[in-house]
Design an enzyme around this catalytic site. Structure first.
Site, short mmCIF file in Angstrom:
data_model
loop_
_atom_site.label_atom_id
_atom_site.label_comp_id
_atom_site.label_asym_id
_atom_site.label_seq_id
_atom_site.Cartn_x
_atom_site.Cartn_y
_atom_site.Cartn_z
N SER A 265 -8.84 7.33 13.78
CA SER A 265 -7.43 8.50 14.35
C SER A 265 -6.25 8.49 15.21
O SER A 265 -6.44 7.61 15.62
CB SER A 265 -7.68 9.98 13.90
N THR A 266 -5.01 9.23 14.67
CA THR A 266 -3.47 8.05 15.38
C THR A 266 -4.44 9.70 16.66
O THR A 266 -3.85 8.78 18.12
CB THR A 266 -2.83 9.31 14.71
N GLU A 292 -4.69 0.55 14.03
CA GLU A 292 -4.64 0.81 12.49
C GLU A 292 -4.73 2.74 12.16
O GLU A 292 -6.04 2.74 12.68
CB GLU A 292 -4.64 0.13 11.05
N CYS A 326 -7.00 5.11 3.91
CA CYS A 326 -5.46 5.39 4.74
C CYS A 326 -4.33 5.20 4.64
O CYS A 326 -3.13 6.36 4.33
CB CYS A 326 -5.39 4.41 6.46
#
Length: 542
Positions: A265-266, A292, A326
């Site tokens: 996750s970001t 990523e 993703c």
């Protein structure tokens, strides 16, 4: 020791088997699934080449069959993280000293084991613990991981072959050292291939690794580790730990932390980067940070697009593996002149999807990964049912009594900035905004500014000018940009994968660019006839 300038086998993409009725691969896989379900496994960590069991056992259940027990894994803590770091550092010098062709052989053998005798087992494990249908497991676990391994070996040799020019009387050469310290690999649940690639890519380049997989992917992780060990990977090169994120974060406090290879996750990636930044003065060298992260991937249809092409891209792109990619299509912009045709065909497609456990090969849709994902995704659906300007034209149902099942759901929204057009859901929910055909240029601007992410996206059109305009205006909207194709399914060696903005560092897994991040070049200049006088000719002029 004998030497040679070796050529590695030419890399190729592993052919995908179709598992048609009566095929030998289907019969073998069915047998292995049955065998795995009849066993209850006890999965240790692997530190310094040794199995480590803590006695703190955590059960593993298939997301689609919560009543079934696959086995247990042994939960570790900070003590085991420190053990893994020490093991990686202890193993480093011997691994660095191993000739590159021997490292290459280990990972080439891993590829052939995965594609051969372990193919059914790695696919079955992925189907059971990650709830993937047979094709998604085959593409991921057997084929893509083999591709990563084979192409990475080829890219390694290309890196080593890249050498500087040398003037007369000297020899300039580059050697590509591994990073000074250890690499921390943090891997996701959704791709077994990524789980294998993130630790093995730095290891191939001579690094030693501490590897923390997602807790919901540990069952198939154990198979990967089994194959690494059978292929001859020395103990301590890749150290596999099962800990919580807080315990594992102590790696960022160690002076020998040299790099992070991350997919997830970001929010988690940003926390890690902040932790690393706060400790920057502690480290022996500046760590390499490769990540990523999230995506809000799109399909944009122009009024000249072919409806059948758009519909198939939406059906596959949004709902393969329950949208837990993703790169999954989660938002779409459809012109009103095509909407009715696309809508009718899309609803027909979705209504034909069969949903259930992956052991039944007829099922296209399986369960989402865990209860947290289920609750998060269904909260968006529940909100959509109440919000004005939102229509649910397909799906909207969900049930977690037997497994975490969510119907493929399609929302149509009047507001192109509606929450599900902006935020990552990571589930089987597609949000569509219908626009007027003459507003194509305006939609390009809206699309580019709607989301913080920039991972994948696609434009669908027959009009070349429309394709050219989208390619230009969306230059920063997607790291992987597709024309008349769904924005998922990148193939190693063909479409290097990664995005920018909040989607990551865009270091392109499955390419030479990624491997370059795991080496630190040293230039060696050798002068064959060095000067013996400091004077230059200009000093002799009176």
């Amino acid at each position: 020791m004998p030497k040679g300038i070796f050529s590695v086998p030419v890399a190729f993409n592993e052919p995908v088997k179709n598992y048609a009725p009566g095929s030998p691969e289907k019969e073998e896989l069915k047998t292995v699934i049955k065998q795995l379900k009849s066993e209850t496994v006890d999965l240790p960590m692997y530190i310094g080449g040794e199995a480590v069991r803590t006695g703190q056992k955590v059960p593993i259940h298939p997301p689609h069959e919560l009543s079934h027990l696959l086995g247990f894994y042994h939960l570790g803590d900070q003590k085991h993280v420190k053990m893994a770091i020490n093991a990686a550092l202890k193993a480093k010098q011997n691994w660095v000293n191993m000739p590159w062709e021997q490292r290459a052989s280990i990972f080439l053998k891993t590829a052939d084991l995965i594609a051969g005798p372990y193919r059914a087992k790695i696919n079955a494990a992925t189907m059971l613990c990650q709830s993937k249908n047979v094709l998604q497991a085959e593409i991921d676990a057997a084929c893509e991981f083999s591709d990563f391994l084979r192409f990475n070996v080829q890219y390694m040799t290309q890196i080593y072959e890249e050498q500087p020019e040398s003037a007369a009387g000297m020899w300039n050469r580059l050697e590509y050292r591994p990073l000074e310290g250890f690499v921390f690999a943090v891997t996701p649940f959704n791709f077994t291939s990524i789980a294998g690639n993130l630790p093995s890519a730095p290891a191939l380049m001579g690094n030693t690794v501490v590897w923390k997989p997602s807790r919901t992917q540990i069952y198939s992780t154990d198979v990967l580790m089994e194959v690494f060990r059978e292929a001859g990977l020395p103990g301590g090169v890749i150290n596999l730990i099962y800990t919580g994120g807080a315990d594992a974060s102590i790696v960022f406090d160690h002076p020998d932390f040299a790099g992070l290879h991350f997919t997830g996750s970001t929010e988690t990636f940003r926390r890690m980067w902040t932790h690393i930044g706060n400790n920057i003065a502690k480290y022996r060298s500046y760590p390499r940070i490769v990540g990523e992260t999230g995506g809000k991937d799109f399909i944009l249809a122009h009024y000249s697009a072919k409806p059948d092409v758009v519909t198939t891209a939406l059906s596959r792109g949004a709902f393969e593996y329950q949208g837990q990619k993703c790169s999954a299509t989660s938002r779409a912009y459809i012109p009103s002149n095509l909407w009715k045709t696309i809508k009718d065909k899309l609803l027909k497609d979705v209504s034909s999807f069969k949903m259930g456990p992956p052991e039944d090969f007829r099922n296209f849709i399986n369960a989402v990964i865990d209860e947290n994902a289920f609750d998060t995704i269904t909260a968006y659906i529940a909100r959509a049912k109440k919000d004005k300007g939102v229509s649910i034209i397909a799906g909207g149902g969900y049930d977690k009594t037997k497994g975490y099942f969510i119907e493929p759901t399609i929302l149509v929204v009047k507001d192109p900035q509606y929450v599900t057009m902006c935020e990552e859901l990571f589930g089987p929910v597609l949000t569509i905004h219908v626009y007027e055909p003459d507003k194509y240029s305006e939609i390009l601007k809206i699309l580019d500014s709607t989301s913080i992410y920039s991972l994948t996206g696609a434009v669908m059109a027959q009009d070349r000018a429309a394709i050219e305009l989208a390619t230009e205006k969306l230059v920063n909207a997607a790291g992987n940009f597709y024309i008349n194709d769904k924005p998922s399914g990148a193939v190693v060696g063909q479409q290097p994968f990664g995005g920018a903005r909040a989607s990551g560092t865009n270091d392109k897994a499955g390419s030479i660019l990624n491997l370059l991040r795991w080496v630190s070049p040293r230039l060696i200049k050798e002068n064959f006839v060095p000067p013996t006088d400091y004077r230059y000719p200009f000093t002799l002029d009176s």
